[in-house]
Design a protein around this motif. Sequence first.
Motif, PDB file in Angstrom:
ATOM      1  N   SER A 119      51.471  42.282  31.047  1.00 34.60           N
ATOM      2  CA  SER A 119      52.283  42.631  32.210  1.00 34.60           C
ATOM      3  C   SER A 119      51.674  41.920  33.416  1.00 34.60           C
ATOM      4  N   LEU A 120      52.506  41.628  34.407  1.00 34.70           N
ATOM      5  CA  LEU A 120      52.054  40.892  35.590  1.00 34.70           C
ATOM      6  C   LEU A 120      52.117  41.802  36.799  1.00 34.70           C
ATOM      7  N   THR A 121      50.953  42.012  37.434  1.00 30.93           N
ATOM      8  CA  THR A 121      50.896  42.866  38.610  1.00 30.93           C
ATOM      9  C   THR A 121      50.328  42.079  39.787  1.00 30.93           C
ATOM     10  N   PRO A 122      50.771  42.374  41.016  1.00 28.58           N
ATOM     11  CA  PRO A 122      50.260  41.645  42.188  1.00 28.58           C
ATOM     12  C   PRO A 122      48.759  41.827  42.400  1.00 28.58           C
ATOM     13  N   SER A 123      48.228  42.996  42.047  1.00 27.58           N
ATOM     14  CA  SER A 123      46.826  43.268  42.345  1.00 27.58           C
ATOM     15  C   SER A 123      45.863  42.722  41.292  1.00 27.58           C
ATOM     16  N   LYS A 124      46.286  42.718  40.029  1.00 27.05           N
ATOM     17  CA  LYS A 124      45.379  42.324  38.946  1.00 27.05           C
ATOM     18  C   LYS A 124      45.826  41.086  38.187  1.00 27.05           C
ATOM     19  N   ALA A 152      48.228  36.320  42.443  1.00 27.36           N
ATOM     20  CA  ALA A 152      47.805  37.678  42.107  1.00 27.36           C
ATOM     21  C   ALA A 152      46.311  37.871  42.351  1.00 27.36           C
ATOM     22  N   GLY A 153      45.961  39.107  42.671  1.00 26.23           N
ATOM     23  CA  GLY A 153      44.558  39.424  42.895  1.00 26.23           C
ATOM     24  C   GLY A 153      44.040  38.812  44.187  1.00 26.23           C
ATOM     25  N   ASN A 154      42.801  38.388  44.158  1.00 28.58           N
ATOM     26  CA  ASN A 154      42.141  37.836  45.337  1.00 28.58           C
ATOM     27  C   ASN A 154      42.351  36.324  45.409  1.00 28.58           C
ATOM     28  N   SER A 155      43.603  35.903  45.450  1.00 29.20           N
ATOM     29  CA  SER A 155      43.916  34.476  45.403  1.00 29.20           C
ATOM     30  C   SER A 155      44.996  34.136  46.411  1.00 29.20           C
ATOM     31  N   VAL A 156      44.896  32.949  46.993  1.00 27.85           N
ATOM     32  CA  VAL A 156      45.915  32.441  47.898  1.00 27.85           C
ATOM     33  C   VAL A 156      46.241  31.011  47.468  1.00 27.85           C
ATOM     34  N   VAL A 157      47.523  30.682  47.402  1.00 28.45           N
ATOM     35  CA  VAL A 157      47.961  29.348  46.999  1.00 28.45           C
ATOM     36  C   VAL A 157      47.975  28.434  48.217  1.00 28.45           C
ATOM     37  N   LEU A 158      47.099  27.429  48.198  1.00 26.91           N
ATOM     38  CA  LEU A 158      47.043  26.461  49.300  1.00 26.91           C
ATOM     39  C   LEU A 158      47.914  25.243  49.037  1.00 26.91           C
TER      40      LEU A 158
END
Length: 255
Positions: A197-202, A32-38
Amino acid sequence: MLKTGIYVDAENIRLCGGYGMRYDVLVELASAGNSVVLRANSYLAEDRERTRDEPDYRQKLYRYHDVLRQCGFKVIKKYVKHFVDDEGIITTKANADMDLAIDALLQARNLDRVILLTGDGDFIRLVLALQNMGCRVEVIGFNHVSSELKEAADSFLSGFLVPGLLPMHSSNGEMRQRGFPINYNPERGFGFLRYYSLTPSKGLVPESVFFHCSKAPEVNDNLFLDSSNIFEFKVVKNPDNSNRTEAWDIRSLDD
């Protein structure tokens, strides 16, 4: 972009309240947010004797492994070892702590954030080492989480509070939330429950809802004074109070 790695001490999570955890929701949270799973690693135990001798066990276990791989996780197996003492008592052991720690330390050179799922206090030194390498370390656990591990981490989050991470079973299919009490007034019997709550952006977005202890008839009133206690409840609009949003049917998670 925040480069994130997920490391799951699967046996600890399974034995401490996290059985049935949804790995796809975990990836959603980490992304979520500005993250990428490596990196996404899950460390599991496998009893090779049962795998060989019990087809049902083998099929169920390997199907579970396939689900994890479909969610983007690398499955690292630790094979169960059986020991017999002088009295003939058989004990088993399958500890992947060392594997997890070494992998996390080697891979952290390319990461900004590590999400560690465990409650085991043996990982405190790993947390400190990762922090000294410049990584932010976030711990997620369920029951029996080491208090020292919580303090060592940059943040701790109960897995029970992540929406959808663990299934909630309801007899009538109603939507329920999990949260913890804040600002409870014992003399007047009301306060607020915090949930997410879980949102893709925040990512996780905190929300609060009013409650009255009368909506929790089976809960000890003193439990609302401890913010570490987690409750399940439904969020409704009260028609007798100008459709104010409230928490009803509140139950302790330990019930």
